[in-house]
Scaffold this active site. Structure first.
Site, PDB file in Angstrom:
ATOM      1  N   CYS A  25       6.101  -3.099  -4.758  1.00  0.00           N
ATOM      2  CA  CYS A  25       7.103  -3.174  -3.697  1.00  0.00           C
ATOM      3  C   CYS A  25       6.633  -2.269  -2.556  1.00  0.00           C
ATOM      4  O   CYS A  25       6.723  -1.047  -2.644  1.00  0.00           O
ATOM      5  CB  CYS A  25       8.442  -2.720  -4.269  1.00  0.00           C
ATOM      6  SG  CYS A  25       9.835  -2.996  -3.186  1.00  0.00           S
ATOM      7  N   CYS A  41      -7.174   6.411   1.781  1.00  0.00           N
ATOM      8  CA  CYS A  41      -6.620   7.456   2.661  1.00  0.00           C
ATOM      9  C   CYS A  41      -5.419   8.175   2.052  1.00  0.00           C
ATOM     10  O   CYS A  41      -4.869   9.080   2.662  1.00  0.00           O
ATOM     11  CB  CYS A  41      -6.252   6.873   4.024  1.00  0.00           C
ATOM     12  SG  CYS A  41      -4.786   5.798   4.033  1.00  0.00           S
ATOM     13  N   CYS A  94      -4.405  -1.671   4.638  1.00  0.00           N
ATOM     14  CA  CYS A  94      -3.710  -0.421   4.901  1.00  0.00           C
ATOM     15  C   CYS A  94      -3.614  -0.227   6.409  1.00  0.00           C
ATOM     16  O   CYS A  94      -4.615  -0.322   7.119  1.00  0.00           O
ATOM     17  CB  CYS A  94      -4.472   0.744   4.260  1.00  0.00           C
ATOM     18  SG  CYS A  94      -3.728   2.363   4.609  1.00  0.00           S
ATOM     19  N   CYS A  99      -2.631   4.241  -1.039  1.00  0.00           N
ATOM     20  CA  CYS A  99      -3.947   3.684  -0.715  1.00  0.00           C
ATOM     21  C   CYS A  99      -4.993   4.589  -1.340  1.00  0.00           C
ATOM     22  O   CYS A  99      -4.966   5.809  -1.155  1.00  0.00           O
ATOM     23  CB  CYS A  99      -4.106   3.623   0.804  1.00  0.00           C
ATOM     24  SG  CYS A  99      -5.757   3.138   1.346  1.00  0.00           S
ATOM     25  N   CYS A 138      -5.898   3.009   7.320  1.00  0.00           N
ATOM     26  CA  CYS A 138      -7.369   3.065   7.258  1.00  0.00           C
ATOM     27  C   CYS A 138      -8.044   1.707   7.193  1.00  0.00           C
ATOM     28  O   CYS A 138      -9.263   1.625   7.136  1.00  0.00           O
ATOM     29  CB  CYS A 138      -7.814   3.922   6.079  1.00  0.00           C
ATOM     30  SG  CYS A 138      -7.506   3.154   4.466  1.00  0.00           S
TER      31      CYS A 138
END
Length: 133
Positions: A119, A99, A47, A96, A50
């Site tokens: 995607c 976060c 991510c 995510c 984070c």
């Protein structure tokens, strides 16, 4: 998984304008514009907000859509899904789990063994080429 919470100002200070628009405002980068749509390097996609591990490069495939696509996350609890009714469509948004940053959407037209196509937006990812596949 511990939740990461920051103020809008903290996110703006940490992220590029494009990352902020995608991760915090559920934006979408134009197709074929992101740096990872055609990436083939081995590593771990994290991510961009984070640094949580999200997808392995071994689960990446060329979907022809212009966005990086994966058939499964690194772990079931790495991402979460929620219903997205924006733009006159009903889709499954992928965020995510740490976060709650917007990553993209998941569709039921991926390859085996899952049949799923995660995607994702390149702006929401960071490829860690030093991480074990």
């Amino acid at each position: 998984m511990a939740k990461i919470e920051k103020t809008e100002s903290e996110w703006r200070a940490q992220l590029t304008p494009e990352q902020f628009e995608v991760l915090r405002r559920a934006g979408t980068e134009p197709a074929f514009s992101g740096r990872y749509h055609d990436a083939k390097q081995p590593g771990l996609y994290r991510c961009a907000g984070c640094d949580a591990a999200l997808f392995r490069s071994g689960a990446k495939f060329d979907s022809g859509t212009g966005w990086p696509s994966f058939w499964e996350p690194v772990a079931k609890d790495a991402v979460a899904e929620r219903s997205d009714h924006s733009h006159g469509m009903i889709r499954s948004e992928v965020i995510c789990a740490a976060c709650e940053g917007h990553l993209g959407h998941v569709f039921p037209d991926g390859p085996p063994p899952t049949g799923r196509r995660y995607c994702m937006n390149s702006a929401s990812l960071r490829l860690d080429t030093g991480a074990a596949e």
